[in-house]
Motif scaffolding. Sequence first.
Motif, PDB file in Angstrom:
ATOM      1  N   LEU A   9     -12.624   6.080   8.219  1.00 44.13           N
ATOM      2  CA  LEU A   9     -12.214   5.125   7.184  1.00 44.13           C
ATOM      3  C   LEU A   9     -10.964   5.653   6.500  1.00 44.13           C
ATOM      4  O   LEU A   9     -10.947   6.780   6.009  1.00 44.13           O
ATOM      5  CB  LEU A   9     -13.338   4.902   6.166  1.00 44.13           C
ATOM      6  N   TYR A  10      -9.921   4.823   6.474  1.00 47.55           N
ATOM      7  CA  TYR A  10      -8.630   5.226   5.931  1.00 47.55           C
ATOM      8  C   TYR A  10      -8.398   4.532   4.590  1.00 47.55           C
ATOM      9  O   TYR A  10      -8.372   3.298   4.511  1.00 47.55           O
ATOM     10  CB  TYR A  10      -7.502   4.875   6.907  1.00 47.55           C
ATOM     11  N   ASN A  15       1.670   5.865   7.060  1.00 52.02           N
ATOM     12  CA  ASN A  15       1.235   7.256   7.261  1.00 52.02           C
ATOM     13  C   ASN A  15      -0.266   7.290   7.547  1.00 52.02           C
ATOM     14  O   ASN A  15      -1.063   7.463   6.647  1.00 52.02           O
ATOM     15  CB  ASN A  15       1.540   8.081   6.004  1.00 52.02           C
ATOM     16  N   HIS A  16      -0.632   7.073   8.777  1.00 52.46           N
ATOM     17  CA  HIS A  16      -2.043   7.160   9.140  1.00 52.46           C
ATOM     18  C   HIS A  16      -2.181   7.845  10.502  1.00 52.46           C
ATOM     19  O   HIS A  16      -1.298   7.731  11.355  1.00 52.46           O
ATOM     20  CB  HIS A  16      -2.695   5.773   9.169  1.00 52.46           C
ATOM     21  N   PRO A  17      -3.275   8.543  10.714  1.00 49.82           N
ATOM     22  CA  PRO A  17      -3.467   9.271  11.976  1.00 49.82           C
ATOM     23  C   PRO A  17      -4.332   8.507  12.983  1.00 49.82           C
ATOM     24  O   PRO A  17      -5.006   9.116  13.803  1.00 49.82           O
ATOM     25  CB  PRO A  17      -4.186  10.536  11.505  1.00 49.82           C
ATOM     26  N   SER A  51      -2.344  -2.161   9.958  1.00 43.99           N
ATOM     27  CA  SER A  51      -1.638  -0.874   9.943  1.00 43.99           C
ATOM     28  C   SER A  51      -1.460  -0.289  11.338  1.00 43.99           C
ATOM     29  O   SER A  51      -0.443   0.341  11.634  1.00 43.99           O
ATOM     30  CB  SER A  51      -2.382   0.130   9.059  1.00 43.99           C
ATOM     31  N   PHE A  52      -2.440  -0.493  12.207  1.00 45.60           N
ATOM     32  CA  PHE A  52      -2.349   0.066  13.557  1.00 45.60           C
ATOM     33  C   PHE A  52      -1.159  -0.519  14.306  1.00 45.60           C
ATOM     34  O   PHE A  52      -0.592   0.127  15.191  1.00 45.60           O
ATOM     35  CB  PHE A  52      -3.644  -0.208  14.329  1.00 45.60           C
ATOM     36  N   PHE A  53      -0.761  -1.749  13.936  1.00 44.34           N
ATOM     37  CA  PHE A  53       0.343  -2.427  14.605  1.00 44.34           C
ATOM     38  C   PHE A  53       1.698  -1.895  14.148  1.00 44.34           C
ATOM     39  O   PHE A  53       2.707  -2.108  14.818  1.00 44.34           O
ATOM     40  CB  PHE A  53       0.253  -3.934  14.316  1.00 44.34           C
ATOM     41  N   TYR A  54       1.713  -1.208  13.007  1.00 45.41           N
ATOM     42  CA  TYR A  54       2.961  -0.686  12.450  1.00 45.41           C
ATOM     43  C   TYR A  54       2.885   0.835  12.269  1.00 45.41           C
ATOM     44  O   TYR A  54       2.938   1.347  11.165  1.00 45.41           O
ATOM     45  CB  TYR A  54       3.259  -1.349  11.098  1.00 45.41           C
ATOM     46  N   PRO A  55       2.773   1.577  13.365  1.00 42.40           N
ATOM     47  CA  PRO A  55       2.586   3.030  13.253  1.00 42.40           C
ATOM     48  C   PRO A  55       3.771   3.759  12.637  1.00 42.40           C
ATOM     49  O   PRO A  55       3.600   4.798  12.001  1.00 42.40           O
ATOM     50  CB  PRO A  55       2.360   3.462  14.708  1.00 42.40           C
ATOM     51  N   PRO A 103       0.823  -1.212   0.000  1.00 41.83           N
ATOM     52  CA  PRO A 103       0.000   0.000   0.000  1.00 41.83           C
ATOM     53  C   PRO A 103       0.856   1.262   0.000  1.00 41.83           C
ATOM     54  O   PRO A 103       1.960   1.271   0.565  1.00 41.83           O
ATOM     55  CB  PRO A 103      -0.798  -0.118   1.319  1.00 41.83           C
ATOM     56  N   TYR A 104       0.371   2.308  -0.633  1.00 44.87           N
ATOM     57  CA  TYR A 104       1.194   3.519  -0.765  1.00 44.87           C
ATOM     58  C   TYR A 104       1.474   4.184   0.570  1.00 44.87           C
ATOM     59  O   TYR A 104       2.380   4.998   0.698  1.00 44.87           O
ATOM     60  CB  TYR A 104       0.566   4.509  -1.742  1.00 44.87           C
ATOM     61  N   CYS A 105       0.697   3.850   1.601  1.00 45.47           N
ATOM     62  CA  CYS A 105       0.922   4.463   2.914  1.00 45.47           C
ATOM     63  C   CYS A 105       2.195   3.947   3.588  1.00 45.47           C
ATOM     64  O   CYS A 105       2.680   4.539   4.549  1.00 45.47           O
ATOM     65  CB  CYS A 105      -0.270   4.205   3.834  1.00 45.47           C
TER      66      CYS A 105
END
Length: 429
Positions: free
Chosen positions: A398-399, A414-416, A406-410, A34-36
Amino acid sequence: MILFARLMNNSKSWAIFAGVTLVAAFEFSRIHVPYCVKNKFKYRCRYVVKHFVAKAARLGSVLKINSEPVLYRNLLKCIRFIQRIDEKNFKTINIIDSTAKKCKIRIYSPKNSTDDLQPAMFYYHGGGFCFNSIDDYHHILLPLASELEMILIAVEYPLAPEHKYPIPIEEAFSETNYVLNNLEKYDLNIDLNRIVLTGDSAGANIATVLSNKFRFINENLPMLQVLINPPTQYFNMLLPSMIKYASIENFMPRSKMILWHLGIGHVKNIQEDFLIKNYHTLLIDEHFREKLKSYTDVNLIPEAYRDGFGYYESYDKLKDLVYPQKIEDHRNNLDENFKISLKQLFNVDVSPGLADDELLKKQPKTFMIISEQDTRKDEGLIYAQRLSNNGVQVDIALYDNVFHTSFFYPEETNHPMRGDIVSFLKKNL
């Protein structure tokens, strides 16, 4: 090295080596990232390692060394690097390891706390009920506790398949209830009217189920729940997002983890196929089946979350294939005990999204985090809408292009998410 050099003197060996290297490089480059994700090389490397470990665990299961999830868990412990965090950067937080009943808990509390009653969050970790621990989540929960400036209690629970459903959920409830009833033992000044139940993945499922259980005891407990990529039902295994993003989970299929949760350590292909293709929905009577179909109806997903995604339009053409009309003969020969186990998936203590409206009305105000690239996306949105339809206030974040873990790899994405959780709780507590 000498042996390798000798082999490389042979032109045929060079050709084989070059071919294998090219294939490996090609497969490595094909891994969807994913691009994030900031460090795409690191993401691919981790994916390859986990894929290899999963294959090794699968082979060990075939050889009857142990069950696949136990082997995967133990092999990963041998090679994984637990994500470290420097506790010196969080000097305002006390960290205490303790126990509640039989299991470990970790208490994060502000050092500058007063004698006033404080809100508290109970956190249940993810991992498909089969993997991870509160130690694995330390790098997430310590910064979260620091930003929240409130008490945070991480709850350990026994893992499947050794401890099959309902043991993980029952133990999590028992531990949480024990802490709440023995605050003086842990020297905690907690306001019982400001309790938050939180979890990601399987932990979000636990948080939801425990909200139901506690609401029977105290209608004000919990005050809030925060659900991160929650699996809410195991009735319809062919929702649009499940079909769209199934390939992302190919080295550790969700269907296997569901069966492991039921205590089936050695999963056969025909058993997995039975679940994936919704044949298990034929194990209940037609009236109950139709009711559960209405509880997982894709049309419950608001149009705003479906617009622009072609896989929802394609799904309309597949509707007749989602629910089989009969169990084919070769599948009907499955062990009766297996079928009995599958019927447990329709219990609200494992599939809270299948609860009747009267139970949903009792749920607390909810903050739900949904990731686009996640097989659980649709069931989370459906559950959120059913809560809303029953008068429960639900805030959804919704991201786009974010995946299930993703929450496990902050640090890598790139997520808030963490900041949004903190904002929601500070606003509502």
